[in-house]
Design a protein around this motif. Structure first.
Motif, PDB file in Angstrom:
ATOM      1  N   VAL A  27       0.144 -10.629   0.483  1.00 46.93           N
ATOM      2  CA  VAL A  27      -0.823  -9.666   0.703  1.00 46.93           C
ATOM      3  C   VAL A  27      -0.684  -8.241   0.021  1.00 46.93           C
ATOM      4  CG1 VAL A  27      -1.663  -8.448   2.689  1.00 46.93           C
ATOM      5  CG2 VAL A  27      -0.985 -10.501   3.070  1.00 46.93           C
ATOM      6  N   PHE A  28      -1.683  -7.959  -0.785  1.00 45.19           N
ATOM      7  CA  PHE A  28      -1.459  -6.648  -1.498  1.00 45.19           C
ATOM      8  C   PHE A  28      -2.373  -5.719  -0.969  1.00 45.19           C
ATOM      9  CE2 PHE A  28      -0.928 -10.321  -4.395  1.00 45.19           C
ATOM     10  CZ  PHE A  28       0.291 -10.334  -4.621  1.00 45.19           C
ATOM     11  N   HIS A  29      -1.904  -4.403  -0.617  1.00 45.99           N
ATOM     12  CA  HIS A  29      -2.708  -3.335   0.127  1.00 45.99           C
ATOM     13  C   HIS A  29      -2.580  -2.059  -0.949  1.00 45.99           C
ATOM     14  CE1 HIS A  29      -4.411  -0.991   3.271  1.00 45.99           C
ATOM     15  NE2 HIS A  29      -3.341  -0.224   3.178  1.00 45.99           N
ATOM     16  N   GLY A  30      -3.869  -1.536  -1.030  1.00 51.83           N
ATOM     17  CA  GLY A  30      -3.565  -0.093  -1.883  1.00 51.83           C
ATOM     18  C   GLY A  30      -5.196   0.168  -2.107  1.00 51.83           C
ATOM     19  N   GLU A  31      -5.063   1.117  -3.073  1.00 50.69           N
ATOM     20  CA  GLU A  31      -6.402   1.737  -3.567  1.00 50.69           C
ATOM     21  C   GLU A  31      -6.838   0.743  -4.806  1.00 50.69           C
ATOM     22  OE1 GLU A  31      -6.507   5.750  -4.805  1.00 50.69           O
ATOM     23  OE2 GLU A  31      -5.455   6.541  -3.172  1.00 50.69           O
ATOM     24  N   CYS A  32      -8.141   0.662  -4.992  1.00 49.89           N
ATOM     25  CA  CYS A  32      -8.597  -0.030  -6.227  1.00 49.89           C
ATOM     26  C   CYS A  32      -9.102   0.531  -7.237  1.00 49.89           C
ATOM     27  CB  CYS A  32      -9.508  -1.036  -5.515  1.00 49.89           C
ATOM     28  SG  CYS A  32     -11.118  -0.326  -4.934  1.00 49.89           S
ATOM     29  N   ASP A  47     -11.255   3.272  -3.372  1.00 50.91           N
ATOM     30  CA  ASP A  47     -11.348   2.551  -2.011  1.00 50.91           C
ATOM     31  C   ASP A  47     -10.002   2.068  -1.591  1.00 50.91           C
ATOM     32  OD1 ASP A  47     -13.994   3.406  -1.750  1.00 50.91           O
ATOM     33  OD2 ASP A  47     -14.889   1.422  -1.995  1.00 50.91           O
ATOM     34  N   VAL A  48      -9.686   1.832  -0.286  1.00 53.29           N
ATOM     35  CA  VAL A  48      -8.526   1.150   0.065  1.00 53.29           C
ATOM     36  C   VAL A  48      -8.895  -0.104   0.504  1.00 53.29           C
ATOM     37  CG1 VAL A  48      -6.843   1.032   1.718  1.00 53.29           C
ATOM     38  CG2 VAL A  48      -7.499   3.389   1.003  1.00 53.29           C
ATOM     39  N   VAL A  49      -8.178  -1.286  -0.309  1.00 57.72           N
ATOM     40  CA  VAL A  49      -8.442  -2.485   0.052  1.00 57.72           C
ATOM     41  C   VAL A  49      -7.075  -3.375   0.537  1.00 57.72           C
ATOM     42  CG1 VAL A  49     -10.427  -2.461  -1.626  1.00 57.72           C
ATOM     43  CG2 VAL A  49      -8.218  -3.242  -2.536  1.00 57.72           C
ATOM     44  N   THR A  50      -7.223  -4.466   1.125  1.00 58.17           N
ATOM     45  CA  THR A  50      -6.191  -5.264   1.217  1.00 58.17           C
ATOM     46  C   THR A  50      -6.600  -6.615   0.924  1.00 58.17           C
ATOM     47  OG1 THR A  50      -5.469  -4.348   3.343  1.00 58.17           O
ATOM     48  CG2 THR A  50      -4.944  -6.567   2.966  1.00 58.17           C
ATOM     49  N   VAL A  51      -5.861  -7.545   0.080  1.00 54.00           N
ATOM     50  CA  VAL A  51      -6.145  -8.744  -0.538  1.00 54.00           C
ATOM     51  C   VAL A  51      -5.106  -9.687   0.287  1.00 54.00           C
ATOM     52  CG1 VAL A  51      -5.961 -10.264  -2.753  1.00 54.00           C
ATOM     53  CG2 VAL A  51      -6.905  -7.816  -2.896  1.00 54.00           C
ATOM     54  N   GLU A  52      -5.578 -10.790   0.792  1.00 53.00           N
ATOM     55  CA  GLU A  52      -4.932 -11.772   1.683  1.00 53.00           C
ATOM     56  C   GLU A  52      -5.049 -13.092   0.976  1.00 53.00           C
ATOM     57  OE1 GLU A  52      -5.992 -11.567   5.613  1.00 53.00           O
ATOM     58  OE2 GLU A  52      -5.569  -9.377   5.782  1.00 53.00           O
ATOM     59  N   LEU A  53      -4.093 -13.630   0.172  1.00 50.39           N
ATOM     60  CA  LEU A  53      -4.182 -14.641  -0.462  1.00 50.39           C
ATOM     61  C   LEU A  53      -4.069 -15.944   0.355  1.00 50.39           C
ATOM     62  CD1 LEU A  53      -3.178 -12.971  -2.958  1.00 50.39           C
ATOM     63  CD2 LEU A  53      -1.937 -14.777  -3.690  1.00 50.39           C
ATOM     64  N   ASN A  98      -5.685 -16.264   3.387  1.00 52.21           N
ATOM     65  CA  ASN A  98      -7.114 -16.181   3.904  1.00 52.21           C
ATOM     66  C   ASN A  98      -8.027 -16.104   3.109  1.00 52.21           C
ATOM     67  OD1 ASN A  98      -5.988 -16.073   6.837  1.00 52.21           O
ATOM     68  ND2 ASN A  98      -5.797 -14.057   6.586  1.00 52.21           N
ATOM     69  N   CYS A  99      -7.778 -16.066   1.691  1.00 55.15           N
ATOM     70  CA  CYS A  99      -8.501 -15.952   0.479  1.00 55.15           C
ATOM     71  C   CYS A  99      -9.665 -14.856   0.741  1.00 55.15           C
ATOM     72  CB  CYS A  99      -9.342 -17.152   0.216  1.00 55.15           C
ATOM     73  SG  CYS A  99      -7.981 -18.545  -0.252  1.00 55.15           S
ATOM     74  N   VAL A 100      -9.324 -13.715   1.107  1.00 53.50           N
ATOM     75  CA  VAL A 100     -10.311 -12.688   1.397  1.00 53.50           C
ATOM     76  C   VAL A 100      -9.884 -11.170   0.913  1.00 53.50           C
ATOM     77  CG1 VAL A 100      -9.147 -11.857   3.617  1.00 53.50           C
ATOM     78  CG2 VAL A 100     -11.735 -11.563   3.306  1.00 53.50           C
ATOM     79  N   MET A 101     -10.788 -10.417   0.620  1.00 48.11           N
ATOM     80  CA  MET A 101     -10.382  -9.097   0.165  1.00 48.11           C
ATOM     81  C   MET A 101     -11.233  -8.157   1.251  1.00 48.11           C
ATOM     82  SD  MET A 101     -11.048  -6.733  -3.393  1.00 48.11           S
ATOM     83  CE  MET A 101     -12.750  -7.013  -3.080  1.00 48.11           C
ATOM     84  N   ILE A 102     -10.336  -7.172   1.896  1.00 52.47           N
ATOM     85  CA  ILE A 102     -11.131  -6.405   2.830  1.00 52.47           C
ATOM     86  C   ILE A 102     -11.277  -4.976   2.148  1.00 52.47           C
ATOM     87  CG2 ILE A 102     -11.002  -5.394   5.263  1.00 52.47           C
ATOM     88  CD1 ILE A 102      -9.143  -7.956   5.877  1.00 52.47           C
ATOM     89  N   ASN A 103     -12.257  -4.464   2.186  1.00 56.68           N
ATOM     90  CA  ASN A 103     -12.549  -2.901   1.892  1.00 56.68           C
ATOM     91  C   ASN A 103     -12.489  -2.137   3.067  1.00 56.68           C
ATOM     92  OD1 ASN A 103     -13.480  -0.449   1.073  1.00 56.68           O
ATOM     93  ND2 ASN A 103     -14.579  -1.422  -0.732  1.00 56.68           N
ATOM     94  N   HIS A 104     -11.524  -1.520   3.432  1.00 58.53           N
ATOM     95  CA  HIS A 104     -11.301  -0.823   4.487  1.00 58.53           C
ATOM     96  C   HIS A 104     -12.305   0.555   4.403  1.00 58.53           C
ATOM     97  CE1 HIS A 104      -7.912  -3.155   5.865  1.00 58.53           C
ATOM     98  NE2 HIS A 104      -7.516  -3.096   4.595  1.00 58.53           N
ATOM     99  N   THR A 105     -12.348   1.026   3.156  1.00 55.31           N
ATOM    100  CA  THR A 105     -13.213   2.076   3.268  1.00 55.31           C
ATOM    101  C   THR A 105     -14.859   1.982   3.584  1.00 55.31           C
ATOM    102  OG1 THR A 105     -11.938   2.991   1.321  1.00 55.31           O
ATOM    103  CG2 THR A 105     -14.123   4.148   1.607  1.00 55.31           C
ATOM    104  N   SER A 106     -15.349   0.740   3.152  1.00 56.44           N
ATOM    105  CA  SER A 106     -16.559   0.425   3.415  1.00 56.44           C
ATOM    106  C   SER A 106     -16.944  -0.448   4.628  1.00 56.44           C
ATOM    107  CB  SER A 106     -17.432  -0.187   2.038  1.00 56.44           C
ATOM    108  OG  SER A 106     -16.665  -1.417   2.041  1.00 56.44           O
ATOM    109  N   GLY A 107     -15.728  -1.216   5.113  1.00 53.29           N
ATOM    110  CA  GLY A 107     -15.850  -2.016   6.194  1.00 53.29           C
ATOM    111  C   GLY A 107     -16.248  -3.375   5.725  1.00 53.29           C
ATOM    112  N   LYS A 108     -16.351  -3.759   4.404  1.00 57.48           N
ATOM    113  CA  LYS A 108     -16.917  -4.906   4.068  1.00 57.48           C
ATOM    114  C   LYS A 108     -15.744  -5.858   3.464  1.00 57.48           C
ATOM    115  CE  LYS A 108     -21.294  -3.452   2.253  1.00 57.48           C
ATOM    116  NZ  LYS A 108     -22.311  -3.447   1.044  1.00 57.48           N
TER     117      LYS A 108
END
Length: 253
Positions: free
Chosen positions: A71-76, A201-207, A209-219
């Protein structure tokens, strides 16, 4: 270009055993392909590194766990379509030898300096620094097109980025990312993320779950599985993976 330490070459049988993990998914017909779409395994002098803890929140589980659970987390850092290798690392910096630690770090400091400042006023690496503040690069279609150079993914990895999330890749960039083990080239299941996300934007990439979460926008954005390329990147590149799995002799043997 300065000579670097030779890397053991694979024999034909060994090359056949490991080359399948480097085959990227077919590129969409709406993108143009790199001039060099197919290449044999090369005796690269690039330094392949294992996954760095700088931006890893949850690395592979303990023994027996899948390396694709990182899992990778930080600004994009957001770029558009058709970002070519000369924008990622201009040819004038290819004299740097990544197997030399000082030059490896310097290579990272030049990552994305080829981007036009009018379109990208925020630098990927701040002036006077060697590392980026952005853990994840978000791009559009045909990321990494242009001339073949292993320095492109290496520069991103040396700067501290851990993953590129794009709509599609030039085949040679995908291959070089896996072969060097520097960054995860992750592909989006849908289009439009680079238009909706913003640099910073602050994002999390979860390998897993195959998902990228944009915490700033909520998408959230669905990713295609990295598949067999995941363990190769986690090992630190194709040669490290081949040694780890017994396909070629380890350096200590």
């Amino acid at each position: 270009m300065a000579a670097a330490a030779a890397v053991p070459a694979l024999c034909l049988a060994e090359a056949a055993a490991v080359t399948t993990v480097l085959a990227p998914r077919p590129t969409s017909l709406r993108t143009f392909s790199s001039r060099s779409c197919v290449a044999s395994i090369r005796r690269s002098a690039l330094k392949c590194h294992p996954s760095r803890p700088l931006t890893t929140v949850a690395a592979a589980a303990a023994a027996g766990g899948s390396p694709s659970t990182a899992v990778f987390h930080g600004e994009c850092f957001v770029v558009g379509d058709n970002i070519d290798t000369d924008q990622i690392i201009p040819a004038e910096h290819l004299t740097l030898v990544p197997s030399k630690p000082d030059e490896y770090r310097k290579l990272g400091s030049f990552a994305f300096v080829g981007l036009p400042t009018a379109a990208y006023p925020t630098p990927f690496v701040a002036p006077g620094e060697e590392k980026t503040h952005y853990a994840v690069v978000i791009g559009g279609a045909n990321f990494g097109c242009g001339s073949s150079r292993e320095h492109a993914p290496v520069a991103l990895g040396a700067a501290g980025a851990r993953a590129v999330v794009a709509e599609g890749y030039a085949r040679i960039f995908f291959r070089n990312s896996v072969a060097t083990g520097e960054v995860y080239p992750l592909e989006l299941a849908d289009t439009g993320a680079w238009k909706e996300c913003k640099t910073g934007d602050v994002v999390t990439v979860e390998l897993d779950n195959c998902v990228m979460i944009n915490h700033t926008s909520g998408k959230q954005y669905k990713l295609k599985p990295i598949g067999d390329a995941g363990p190769v990147i986690e090992a630190g590149g194709i040669f490290a993976y081949a040694r780890k799995t017994g396909m070629i002799a380890s350096k200590s043997a």
